[in-house]
Scaffold this motif. Structure first.
Motif, mmCIF file in Angstrom:
data_model
loop_
_atom_site.group_PDB
_atom_site.id
_atom_site.type_symbol
_atom_site.label_atom_id
_atom_site.label_comp_id
_atom_site.label_asym_id
_atom_site.label_seq_id
_atom_site.Cartn_x
_atom_site.Cartn_y
_atom_site.Cartn_z
ATOM 1 N N CYS A 36 0.850 -1.203 0.000
ATOM 2 C CA CYS A 36 0.000 0.000 0.000
ATOM 3 C C CYS A 36 0.881 1.246 0.000
ATOM 4 O O CYS A 36 1.702 1.426 0.906
ATOM 5 N N VAL A 37 0.692 2.097 -1.001
ATOM 6 C CA VAL A 37 1.433 3.347 -1.052
ATOM 7 C C VAL A 37 1.029 4.233 0.129
ATOM 8 O O VAL A 37 1.878 4.831 0.794
ATOM 9 N N ASN A 38 -0.263 4.318 0.399
ATOM 10 C CA ASN A 38 -0.782 5.007 1.585
ATOM 11 C C ASN A 38 -1.492 3.992 2.455
ATOM 12 O O ASN A 38 -2.366 3.262 1.975
ATOM 13 N N ASP A 39 -1.100 3.920 3.720
ATOM 14 C CA ASP A 39 -1.708 2.960 4.637
ATOM 15 C C ASP A 39 -3.212 3.173 4.734
ATOM 16 O O ASP A 39 -3.679 4.285 5.007
ATOM 17 N N LEU A 268 8.684 0.191 -7.409
ATOM 18 C CA LEU A 268 9.629 -0.806 -7.902
ATOM 19 C C LEU A 268 10.455 -1.397 -6.765
ATOM 20 O O LEU A 268 10.681 -2.614 -6.697
ATOM 21 N N THR A 269 10.883 -0.540 -5.859
ATOM 22 C CA THR A 269 11.683 -1.017 -4.726
ATOM 23 C C THR A 269 10.841 -1.869 -3.782
ATOM 24 O O THR A 269 11.266 -2.941 -3.343
ATOM 25 N N ALA A 270 9.619 -1.399 -3.476
ATOM 26 C CA ALA A 270 8.759 -2.107 -2.528
ATOM 27 C C ALA A 270 8.324 -3.473 -3.041
ATOM 28 O O ALA A 270 8.084 -4.394 -2.255
ATOM 29 N N THR A 271 8.247 -3.623 -4.370
ATOM 30 C CA THR A 271 7.796 -4.890 -4.948
ATOM 31 C C THR A 271 8.956 -5.746 -5.449
ATOM 32 O O THR A 271 8.743 -6.783 -6.082
ATOM 33 N N GLY A 272 10.189 -5.303 -5.147
ATOM 34 C CA GLY A 272 11.350 -6.084 -5.531
ATOM 35 C C GLY A 272 11.664 -6.059 -7.005
ATOM 36 O O GLY A 272 12.331 -6.968 -7.522
ATOM 37 N N ARG A 273 11.219 -5.028 -7.702
ATOM 38 C CA ARG A 273 11.438 -4.960 -9.142
ATOM 39 C C ARG A 273 12.400 -3.859 -9.557
ATOM 40 O O ARG A 273 12.527 -3.553 -10.735
ATOM 41 N N SER A 274 13.063 -3.262 -8.593
ATOM 42 C CA SER A 274 14.016 -2.207 -8.907
ATOM 43 C C SER A 274 15.200 -2.781 -9.654
ATOM 44 O O SER A 274 15.764 -3.809 -9.270
ATOM 45 N N PRO A 275 15.614 -2.165 -10.772
ATOM 46 C CA PRO A 275 16.794 -2.629 -11.502
ATOM 47 C C PRO A 275 18.014 -2.725 -10.611
ATOM 48 O O PRO A 275 18.822 -3.638 -10.732
ATOM 49 N N LEU A 276 18.145 -1.784 -9.677
ATOM 50 C CA LEU A 276 19.290 -1.803 -8.756
ATOM 51 C C LEU A 276 19.251 -3.043 -7.891
ATOM 52 O O LEU A 276 20.272 -3.706 -7.681
ATOM 53 N N MET A 277 18.055 -3.400 -7.390
ATOM 54 C CA MET A 277 17.935 -4.579 -6.544
ATOM 55 C C MET A 277 18.255 -5.845 -7.326
ATOM 56 O O MET A 277 18.884 -6.775 -6.825
#
Length: 281
Positions: A36-39, A268-277
């Protein structure tokens, strides 16, 4: 039923508005566990000004010191401190052991009720100014014939704070980004200044370091990555007077570009899809 709602969903952007089925949205989140972007659950808190002020207090965020007059919604009977003592004089209220002196602001505890009143002392001629959501080119009106506070529900009372004639609207996109705009305060004359496109005139404001820290704390404390709140600048400092939850700046391309970039990276970061990750893995 929420079981039939789209699935899988990696990230959910959802926010309360009038008629929105918050219960069902919460049930969906519990069932499918999207990010959730906003709780969502925290958005219930935003519906009650008492709870908003309590959370501001818990997190050391400056806000007006308010006293509440609570009434039973069915019987109208006074509750809490007001049940012990509630006296109204010409220029003051006595609520329990606390005295509130005019000019003061009266706010419904229901945050969806935007009918707010300012009560002026007899030394200034008395009367009240009613603030309300914009109707045409008006945002407030003055009534010299009303002197007594409303007694048809539960209200919060806080000192009236003098500013330089403006209200500041702050918009966060995550704890490290905050855009701020000022508008003419509706307290001045109630007239809404509009531009040639019919939109309310606002101008950008540079937040002080303390105000930026307030924005960061509001964002984190309320669990609302995208969050709007109202700020007053006074001679005594800056104070948060309202937290609105999901809010966006209108008609400012640079803000939309910034917000899109921040939200994209966050999701992307929260869902594990960041290119960096992925490179790290």
């Amino acid at each position: 039923p929420v079981e039939d709602w789209p699935h899988p969903v990696d990230a959910l952007i959802s926010f309360f508005s009038d008629g929105f089925p918050l219960d069902k949205a919460e049930a969906y989140v519990q069932l499918r566990q999207p990010h959730c972007v906003n709780d969502l659950t925290a958005q219930r808190l935003l519906l009650d000004r008492r709870r908003v002020y309590a959370l501001l207090e818990e997190n050391g965020i400056p806000h007006p010191q308010a006293v509440c007059v609570e009434r039973d919604p069915d019987s109208g009977q006074l509750l809490g401190a007001a049940a012990e003592r509630f006296d109204e004089g010409d220029d003051f209220l006595m609520i329990g052991e606390t005295k509130v002196v005019k000019p003061f602001v009266e706010k419904p505890v229901d945050a969806e009720d935007h009918n707010i009143c300012i009560y002026y002392p007899s030394s200034a001629g008395g009367g009240i100014k009613r603030l309300f959501r914009k109707v045409g080119d008006r945002a407030s009106d003055f009534d010299s014939g009303v002197h007594h506070v409303r007694k048809d529900g539960s209200y919060m009372y806080e000192p009236f704070m003098k500013t330089q004639g403006t209200d500041i609207k702050v918009y966060t996109v995550g704890p490290e980004y905050a855009h701020a705009e000022a508008r003419k305060s509706p307290v001045i004359d109630g007239v809404v200044n509009r531009n040639e496109d019919g939109k309310e005139v606002r101008f950008p404001v540079v937040l002080t370091p303390k105000e930026k820290e307030m924005a960061r704390r509001v964002c984190l404390a309320f669990g609302q990555m995208v969050c709007g709140f109202d700020l007053l600048r006074t001679t005594m400092g800056s104070y948060v007077i309202d937290v609105n939850g999901w809010s966006f700046v209108k008609g400012l391309p640079k803000y939309y570009e910034d917000a899109a970039a921040i939200l994209r990276q966050h999701v992307l970061t929260a869902t594990g899809r960041s290119p960096l990750m992925r490179r790290v893995e």
